[in-house]
Design a protein around this motif. Sequence first.
Motif, short mmCIF file in Angstrom:
data_model
loop_
_atom_site.label_atom_id
_atom_site.label_comp_id
_atom_site.label_asym_id
_atom_site.label_seq_id
_atom_site.Cartn_x
_atom_site.Cartn_y
_atom_site.Cartn_z
N SER A 21 0.84 -1.19 0.00
CA SER A 21 0.00 0.00 0.00
C SER A 21 0.87 1.24 0.00
O SER A 21 1.95 1.25 0.60
CB SER A 21 -0.91 0.02 1.23
OG SER A 21 -1.78 -1.08 1.24
N CYS A 22 0.36 2.27 -0.64
CA CYS A 22 1.03 3.57 -0.68
C CYS A 22 -0.01 4.62 -0.32
O CYS A 22 -1.00 4.76 -1.06
CB CYS A 22 1.61 3.82 -2.06
SG CYS A 22 2.16 5.51 -2.37
N ALA A 23 0.21 5.30 0.77
CA ALA A 23 -0.73 6.32 1.22
C ALA A 23 -0.12 7.70 1.02
O ALA A 23 1.02 7.94 1.42
CB ALA A 23 -1.07 6.10 2.69
N LYS A 75 -9.35 7.09 -1.04
CA LYS A 75 -8.43 6.88 0.08
C LYS A 75 -7.06 7.50 -0.19
O LYS A 75 -6.17 7.38 0.65
CB LYS A 75 -8.28 5.39 0.36
CG LYS A 75 -9.58 4.73 0.84
CD LYS A 75 -9.36 3.26 1.17
CE LYS A 75 -10.64 2.63 1.68
NZ LYS A 75 -10.47 1.19 2.01
N ALA A 77 -4.78 6.51 -2.20
CA ALA A 77 -3.87 5.38 -2.04
C ALA A 77 -3.66 4.65 -3.35
O ALA A 77 -4.52 4.67 -4.25
CB ALA A 77 -4.39 4.42 -0.98
N TYR A 79 -2.01 0.75 -4.71
CA TYR A 79 -1.70 -0.58 -4.20
C TYR A 79 -0.91 -1.38 -5.24
O TYR A 79 -0.99 -1.12 -6.44
CB TYR A 79 -2.99 -1.33 -3.87
CG TYR A 79 -3.89 -0.57 -2.93
CD1 TYR A 79 -4.96 0.17 -3.41
CD2 TYR A 79 -3.65 -0.56 -1.56
CE1 TYR A 79 -5.79 0.88 -2.56
CE2 TYR A 79 -4.46 0.15 -0.70
CZ TYR A 79 -5.54 0.86 -1.20
OH TYR A 79 -6.33 1.58 -0.36
#
Length: 117
Positions: A21-23, A75, A77, A79
């Motif tokens: 995941s990358c936020a 979000k 984000a 993925y």
Amino acid sequence: QVQLVESGGGLVQAGGSLRLSCAGSGSTLRFDDMGWYRQAPGRERYLVARITSSGSTDNDGSVTGRFTISRDNAKNAVYLQMNKLEIEDTAVYYCNAIQGWDTKYSWGQGTQVTVSS
């Protein structure tokens, strides 16, 4: 300025799966083309998967059929689903926005993926 935080890495046996995941924080990523990059020890960092702002995807040949990039703009984000992992996939994985031949934001700390035999 956007800050990127990668997570989801770990130690996995060959053939296994991980989801990275990358936020993003500080600003929206929804208008950016995003990519997942990886850097193995002693090697340069390179792009393995990309997703455009409209959702089109592309992979490096080394991961085609095994890795899938996706995004959730709600979000903020991005993925990376990694299946059928191979020892050669061992690396630190990073995300960033793609801007021409360069990246747009400062690099995060990345997330370590280690694939064992």
